[in-house]
Design a protein around this motif. Structure first.
Motif, short mmCIF file in Angstrom:
data_model
loop_
_atom_site.label_atom_id
_atom_site.label_comp_id
_atom_site.label_asym_id
_atom_site.label_seq_id
_atom_site.Cartn_x
_atom_site.Cartn_y
_atom_site.Cartn_z
N GLY A 281 0.79 -1.22 0.00
CA GLY A 281 0.00 0.00 0.00
C GLY A 281 0.82 1.27 0.00
N MET A 282 2.16 1.16 -0.03
CA MET A 282 3.03 2.34 0.03
C MET A 282 3.85 2.50 -1.25
SD MET A 282 4.34 2.35 3.99
CE MET A 282 3.16 2.31 5.35
N TYR A 283 3.26 2.10 -2.39
CA TYR A 283 3.93 2.24 -3.68
C TYR A 283 2.87 2.22 -4.78
CZ TYR A 283 3.02 -2.73 -4.35
OH TYR A 283 2.39 -3.93 -4.50
N LYS A 284 3.29 2.59 -5.98
CA LYS A 284 2.45 2.46 -7.16
C LYS A 284 3.35 2.14 -8.35
CE LYS A 284 2.52 7.41 -8.30
NZ LYS A 284 1.69 8.64 -8.55
N PHE A 285 2.79 1.52 -9.35
CA PHE A 285 3.56 1.19 -10.55
C PHE A 285 3.62 2.41 -11.48
CE2 PHE A 285 1.98 -2.96 -9.12
CZ PHE A 285 3.16 -3.69 -9.12
N ALA A 286 4.77 2.56 -12.13
CA ALA A 286 4.94 3.65 -13.10
C ALA A 286 5.88 3.17 -14.20
CB ALA A 286 5.52 4.89 -12.40
N ASN A 287 5.99 3.97 -15.22
CA ASN A 287 6.85 3.59 -16.35
C ASN A 287 7.56 4.82 -16.89
OD1 ASN A 287 7.66 2.71 -19.16
ND2 ASN A 287 6.72 0.82 -18.41
N TYR A 288 8.89 4.71 -17.04
CA TYR A 288 9.69 5.81 -17.58
C TYR A 288 10.51 5.28 -18.76
CZ TYR A 288 8.57 8.35 -13.29
OH TYR A 288 7.90 8.98 -12.27
N ARG A 289 10.67 6.12 -19.77
CA ARG A 289 11.39 5.69 -20.97
C ARG A 289 12.81 5.26 -20.62
NH1 ARG A 289 11.10 9.44 -26.21
NH2 ARG A 289 8.95 8.69 -25.97
N HIS A 290 13.49 5.99 -19.74
CA HIS A 290 14.90 5.70 -19.45
C HIS A 290 15.07 4.56 -18.44
CE1 HIS A 290 13.76 8.28 -16.08
NE2 HIS A 290 14.80 7.80 -15.42
N ALA A 291 13.99 4.25 -17.68
CA ALA A 291 14.13 3.26 -16.61
C ALA A 291 13.21 2.06 -16.77
CB ALA A 291 13.88 3.93 -15.25
N GLY A 292 12.19 2.17 -17.61
CA GLY A 292 11.25 1.07 -17.78
C GLY A 292 10.21 1.05 -16.66
N SER A 293 9.65 -0.12 -16.39
CA SER A 293 8.63 -0.27 -15.35
C SER A 293 9.29 -0.22 -13.97
CB SER A 293 7.91 -1.61 -15.52
OG SER A 293 6.94 -1.80 -14.50
N VAL A 294 8.73 0.63 -13.09
CA VAL A 294 9.34 0.85 -11.77
C VAL A 294 8.27 0.87 -10.69
CG1 VAL A 294 11.24 2.21 -12.76
CG2 VAL A 294 9.17 3.38 -11.93
N LEU A 295 8.73 0.87 -9.45
CA LEU A 295 7.87 1.04 -8.29
C LEU A 295 8.13 2.43 -7.71
CD1 LEU A 295 8.42 -2.39 -6.47
CD2 LEU A 295 6.48 -1.74 -7.90
N GLU A 296 7.17 3.32 -7.83
CA GLU A 296 7.30 4.62 -7.18
C GLU A 296 6.79 4.48 -5.76
OE1 GLU A 296 5.31 7.67 -9.42
OE2 GLU A 296 7.16 8.18 -10.47
N ILE A 297 7.63 4.76 -4.79
CA ILE A 297 7.26 4.50 -3.40
C ILE A 297 7.05 5.80 -2.64
CG2 ILE A 297 8.70 2.43 -3.53
CD1 ILE A 297 10.61 3.76 -1.52
N ASP A 298 6.28 5.69 -1.57
CA ASP A 298 6.14 6.80 -0.62
C ASP A 298 7.36 6.71 0.30
OD1 ASP A 298 5.53 8.39 1.65
OD2 ASP A 298 3.40 8.27 1.16
N VAL A 299 8.37 7.50 -0.01
CA VAL A 299 9.66 7.38 0.68
C VAL A 299 9.52 7.63 2.18
CG1 VAL A 299 12.00 8.33 0.90
CG2 VAL A 299 10.98 7.99 -1.37
N GLU A 300 8.80 8.68 2.57
CA GLU A 300 8.71 9.04 3.99
C GLU A 300 7.99 7.96 4.79
OE1 GLU A 300 10.24 11.43 5.64
OE2 GLU A 300 11.22 11.85 3.72
N LYS A 301 6.90 7.43 4.26
CA LYS A 301 6.16 6.40 4.99
C LYS A 301 6.97 5.11 5.10
CE LYS A 301 1.39 7.92 4.15
NZ LYS A 301 0.08 7.55 3.55
N ASN A 302 7.65 4.74 4.00
CA ASN A 302 8.47 3.54 4.04
C ASN A 302 9.67 3.72 4.97
OD1 ASN A 302 7.71 1.21 2.04
ND2 ASN A 302 7.21 3.11 0.94
N LYS A 303 10.24 4.91 4.98
CA LYS A 303 11.37 5.19 5.86
C LYS A 303 10.95 5.07 7.32
CE LYS A 303 12.96 9.44 6.24
NZ LYS A 303 13.69 10.69 5.91
N GLN A 304 9.81 5.63 7.67
CA GLN A 304 9.34 5.56 9.05
C GLN A 304 9.05 4.11 9.46
OE1 GLN A 304 9.09 8.24 11.33
NE2 GLN A 304 9.00 6.43 12.65
N LEU A 305 8.44 3.36 8.56
CA LEU A 305 8.15 1.96 8.84
C LEU A 305 9.44 1.17 9.04
CD1 LEU A 305 5.55 0.16 8.95
CD2 LEU A 305 6.14 -0.56 6.62
N LEU A 306 10.42 1.47 8.21
CA LEU A 306 11.72 0.80 8.29
C LEU A 306 12.42 1.11 9.61
CD1 LEU A 306 13.91 -0.87 6.83
CD2 LEU A 306 14.71 1.27 5.78
N HIS A 307 12.42 2.37 10.02
CA HIS A 307 13.06 2.77 11.28
C HIS A 307 12.36 2.13 12.48
CE1 HIS A 307 15.87 6.29 10.22
NE2 HIS A 307 15.61 5.62 9.12
#
Length: 314
Positions: A281-307
């Motif tokens: 629930g803390m990411y979404k799929f995206a696509n960029y020409r230079h990187a292809g299919s990626v996971l765009e994440i909510d950095v702050e929420k994932n960082k807090q969960l990780l800590h």
């Protein structure tokens, strides 16, 4: 009276001879064991001579908290060509509680790589090796990295076969094949090094990379159980020797490695807690020409969960 004294002396002499005999046998056993251990260690060391992947300019973060971290990186090429990191995990050891926790980072995380355009997280290793991957994790997640261990997958196969010559028991949840170079059947079975690696890397199903990460964590759990098994003690000398050649790490001191193994052994069954970044629930799929299919994440929420999970001090 003299007869009793003579018998007493004879009994003492017999006990003394028996004691000397036992001591001699014990000394011979110790010598034989030492020779075996050294021979096996040398055998492992010679197997892995000149195989280390060179790493330059790794600067460990200062260890000033109770949680010490180890960045574990698996790559699919041995120094002959540049490679992306296929596996990125962080093992955290809490010195206060003696607990260990394992975090897996998805390789398709769209990451801010210092000095470069944003790419998938596994591209950081391709662009700048261990130091740049460490810097990326530092900046994205405010995450300290105190040590690292880097291993090529071919070396992983060999180490597994040394640790468990009869294979490692895994419950394969489905038939697997294709790009993993092995064919695995569903069910409980003993997997050798090549098969275990294939199991850990499989992602040709609906779960994709998420399923692969889950299997990698299952493999780590199985390896932990094998290392704690008394039946594998005899394989340790050769394993340690081979590991020194096959695994590139900043842990150059035998004392450092012994401390870690003692912590693991002293932890009984050692249940390792695991999590994956990004969290559900803390990411979404995206696509960029230079990187292809990626996971765009909510950095702050994932960082807090990780800590919170690692119990890092703010």
């Amino acid at each position: 009276m003299e007869e009793n004294t003579r018998q007493t002396r004879n009994q003492k002499k017999k006990k003394l001879r028996k004691g000397r005999f036992i001591i001699t046998i014990l000394l011979l056993a110790v010598i034989a064991t030492s020779i075996y251990v050294y021979a096996q260690y040398k055998s492992g060391l010679e197997m892995a001579s000149d195989t280390k992947i060179p790493v330059e300019d790794f600067q460990p973060d200062e260890f000033k908290e109770r949680v010490e971290t180890y960045l574990i990186i698996g790559v699919d090429a041995r120094g002959t060509e540049k490679s992306r990191s296929d596996t990125m995990m962080l093992l955290a050891w809490n010195h206060d509680t003696n607990d260990m926790k394992l975090v897996s980072f998805m390789r398709d995380i769209y990451a801010d790589i210092p000095g470069y355009q944003s790419y998938k997280l596994n591209t950081a290793y391709y662009l700048g090796g261990v130091p740049l991957l460490k810097a990326t994790l530092n900046e994205m997640f405010d995450l300290p990295v105190h040590h690292y261990a880097l291993i090529d997958f071919k070396s992983f196969e060999t180490l597994i076969d040394i640790l468990a010559p009869n294979g490692i028991e895994m419950d394969v949840e489905k038939n697997m094949g294709g790009e993993i170079d092995v064919e695995l059947k569903k069910g409980l079975q003993q997997l050798n090094g090549k098969e275990l690696l294939g199991y850990a890397r499989f992602r040709s199903d609906a779960e994709g990379d998420f399923g692969r990460v889950n299997r990698q964590q299952k493999v780590i759990e199985a390896l932990k159980d094998e290392m704690l098994s008394p039946t594998n003690v005899k394989n340790f000398p050769k394993l340690v020797g081979a590991a020194q050649g096959y695994i590139t790490t900043d842990l150059t001191s035998t004392d450092q490695l012994s401390t870690i193994f003692k912590a693991i052994a002293g932890n009984g069954e050692l249940a390792i807690e695991k999590m994956t970044i990004p969290a559900e629930g803390m990411y979404k799929f995206a696509n960029y020409r230079h990187a292809g299919s990626v996971l765009e994440i909510d950095v702050e929420k994932n960082k807090q969960l990780l800590h919170d999970f690692l119990q890092l001090q703010e």
